[in-house]
Design a protein around this motif. Structure first.
Motif, short mmCIF file in Angstrom:
data_model
loop_
_atom_site.label_atom_id
_atom_site.label_comp_id
_atom_site.label_asym_id
_atom_site.label_seq_id
_atom_site.Cartn_x
_atom_site.Cartn_y
_atom_site.Cartn_z
N ILE A 82 0.83 -0.95 -0.28
CA ILE A 82 -0.29 0.23 0.15
C ILE A 82 1.10 1.47 0.07
O ILE A 82 1.83 1.49 0.79
N PHE A 84 1.06 4.94 0.41
CA PHE A 84 0.58 5.72 1.47
C PHE A 84 1.18 7.27 1.37
O PHE A 84 2.08 7.74 2.22
N THR A 117 -2.66 7.97 9.31
CA THR A 117 -2.03 6.38 9.47
C THR A 117 -2.21 5.30 10.46
O THR A 117 -2.24 4.44 10.12
N LEU A 120 -4.17 3.73 7.77
CA LEU A 120 -3.51 2.98 7.19
C LEU A 120 -3.62 1.63 7.45
O LEU A 120 -3.50 0.43 6.69
N PHE A 121 -2.81 1.83 8.90
CA PHE A 121 -2.71 0.13 9.01
C PHE A 121 -3.92 -0.93 9.64
O PHE A 121 -3.78 -1.82 9.54
N ALA A 124 -4.14 -1.74 6.17
CA ALA A 124 -3.34 -3.11 5.73
C ALA A 124 -3.74 -4.32 6.35
O ALA A 124 -3.48 -5.55 5.45
N CYS A 131 4.13 -4.94 3.18
CA CYS A 131 3.80 -3.83 3.14
C CYS A 131 3.36 -2.45 3.38
O CYS A 131 2.97 -2.66 2.10
N THR A 132 3.26 -1.49 3.72
CA THR A 132 3.15 -0.13 3.50
C THR A 132 4.43 0.58 3.00
O THR A 132 5.35 0.19 3.22
#
Length: 172
Positions: A82, A84, A117, A120-121, A124, A131-132
């Motif tokens: 991803i 970001f 953020t 985001l996690f 994910a 991975c980011t």
């Protein structure tokens, strides 16, 4: 191509020819439709400019892909990375990185919405990303990205031009 003079589109702004497109078996409703609208732009305060256009929705396309067994299976968490960017200032760099990853065969999700953020996690984890790839002002300035391996909990700074090779190696 089949001509049908009885086609009527339900929107009053059409001023001429209208059309609809169907799958070959015509089992579903129209995939797309459109036509000519000479006064539409003018009605919204724009220039008096003749125009034509069309639109289509995703629901019919999804059904058609399902019927033809062409709809990809997204349930397996098939996203490797991803990308970001932390702000719109990094969108261009993020799109370039995502494109480079895709050219290397890395399944990549590019996030351009204004998200935190923390989101985001969670995202994910929800989609099973490996991975980011984080891009902030410092990274753009230095021509780097931060690659976080979510499985190992390790993070590395990688040059943007090397991110494809780095990810290919990491995913083996």
């Amino acid at each position: 191509l089949v001509f049908d003079a009885s086609v009527v589109r339900g929107l009053a702004y059409y001023t001429g020819v209208v059309f609809e497109a169907f799958d070959r078996s015509a089992q579903l409703r129209a995939i797309c439709g459109g036509g000519r609208y000479d006064k539409l732009l003018e009605s919204f305060g724009g220039e008096a400019l003749p125009a034509c256009g069309f639109g289509f929705g995703d629901a019919v396309i999804v059904e058609l892909l399902k019927d033809k067994n062409l709809l990809p299976d997204f349930s397996s968490g098939s996203v490797d990375a991803i990308v970001f960017p932390f702000s719109p200032d990094q969108h261009r760099a993020a799109a370039t990185v995502a494109s480079a990853l895709r050219k290397e065969g890395v399944a990549t999700d590019l996030v351009l919405e204004n998200k935190k953020t923390k989101w985001l996690f969670k995202h994910a984890d929800r989609i099973g990303a490996r991975c980011t790839i984080l891009i902030g002002d410092k990274e753009v300035e230095n021509g780097t990205v931060q690659v976080k391996d979510l499985a190992k909990g390790e993070q590395a700074e990688v040059k943007m031009e090397d991110v494809g090779a780095h990810m290919t190696k990491l995913l083996k």
